[in-house]
Design a protein around this motif. Structure first.
Motif, PDB file in Angstrom:
ATOM      1  N   GLU A   7      39.104 -20.908   0.510  1.00 41.74           N
ATOM      2  CA  GLU A   7      38.173 -21.802  -0.406  1.00 41.74           C
ATOM      3  C   GLU A   7      38.096 -20.846  -1.622  1.00 41.74           C
ATOM      4  O   GLU A   7      38.305 -19.175  -1.651  1.00 41.74           O
ATOM      5  N   ARG A   9      36.953 -18.540  -4.401  1.00 34.40           N
ATOM      6  CA  ARG A   9      35.840 -18.160  -4.989  1.00 34.40           C
ATOM      7  C   ARG A   9      36.047 -17.638  -6.269  1.00 34.40           C
ATOM      8  O   ARG A   9      34.672 -16.820  -6.935  1.00 34.40           O
ATOM      9  N   ASP A  10      36.726 -17.117  -6.721  1.00 32.12           N
ATOM     10  CA  ASP A  10      36.792 -16.926  -8.797  1.00 32.12           C
ATOM     11  C   ASP A  10      37.832 -17.391  -9.015  1.00 32.12           C
ATOM     12  O   ASP A  10      38.893 -16.754  -8.412  1.00 32.12           O
ATOM     13  N   ALA A  71      40.975 -15.725  -3.276  1.00 32.12           N
ATOM     14  CA  ALA A  71      40.758 -17.203  -2.520  1.00 32.12           C
ATOM     15  C   ALA A  71      39.605 -16.267  -1.098  1.00 32.12           C
ATOM     16  O   ALA A  71      40.905 -14.639  -0.842  1.00 32.12           O
ATOM     17  N   ALA A  72      39.212 -16.800   0.025  1.00 29.88           N
ATOM     18  CA  ALA A  72      39.031 -15.961   0.991  1.00 29.88           C
ATOM     19  C   ALA A  72      39.264 -16.888   1.946  1.00 29.88           C
ATOM     20  O   ALA A  72      38.723 -18.445   2.003  1.00 29.88           O
ATOM     21  N   PRO A  74      37.249 -19.828   4.536  1.00 27.15           N
ATOM     22  CA  PRO A  74      36.266 -20.385   4.433  1.00 27.15           C
ATOM     23  C   PRO A  74      34.905 -19.083   5.505  1.00 27.15           C
ATOM     24  O   PRO A  74      34.942 -19.437   6.680  1.00 27.15           O
ATOM     25  N   HIS A  78      33.583 -11.451   1.800  1.00 26.13           N
ATOM     26  CA  HIS A  78      33.954 -11.533   0.383  1.00 26.13           C
ATOM     27  C   HIS A  78      33.282 -10.373  -0.287  1.00 26.13           C
ATOM     28  O   HIS A  78      33.974  -9.605  -1.081  1.00 26.13           O
ATOM     29  N   LEU A  80      31.911 -10.546  -2.903  1.00 24.61           N
ATOM     30  CA  LEU A  80      30.904 -10.883  -4.404  1.00 24.61           C
ATOM     31  C   LEU A  80      29.858 -10.931  -4.266  1.00 24.61           C
ATOM     32  O   LEU A  80      28.577 -11.480  -4.053  1.00 24.61           O
TER      33      LEU A  80
END
Length: 91
Positions: A7, A9-10, A71-72, A74, A78, A80
């Protein structure tokens, strides 16, 4: 990335940053031109200077870009922050 089970994430565009970096590399190469030629040869020094200068121009004009993507898996933790301002501030 989704097909790989990740996924996003940024995502951060580094286009302007990379143009500046390339300009600094060209300046550094110019400042050390004699040493670069002694190490790699005049033709290779000229090719790299031309390549980096052309690349800087392409980044500045918006013809090319580079992104840093985080990315991580799902649902994975994380760490963040919820707001980009906090991410940039290192909080």
């Amino acid at each position: 990335m989704e097909r790989a089970g990740l996924e996003v994430r940024d995502d951060e565009s580094l286009r302007e940053h990379y143009a500046l970096t390339l300009r600094r590399w060209v300046a550094n190469l110019g400042a050390n031109r004699d040493a670069a030629i002694a190490e790699a040869g005049e033709e290779r020094e000229r090719v790299w200077r031309l390549y980096m200068t052309g690349s800087a121009l392409a980044f500045e004009a918006g013809h090319v870009s580079v992104h840093q993507v985080l990315a991580a898996k799902p649902g994975a933790p994380h760490g963040l922050p919820l707001r980009r301002e906090a991410l940039l501030a290192g909080r």
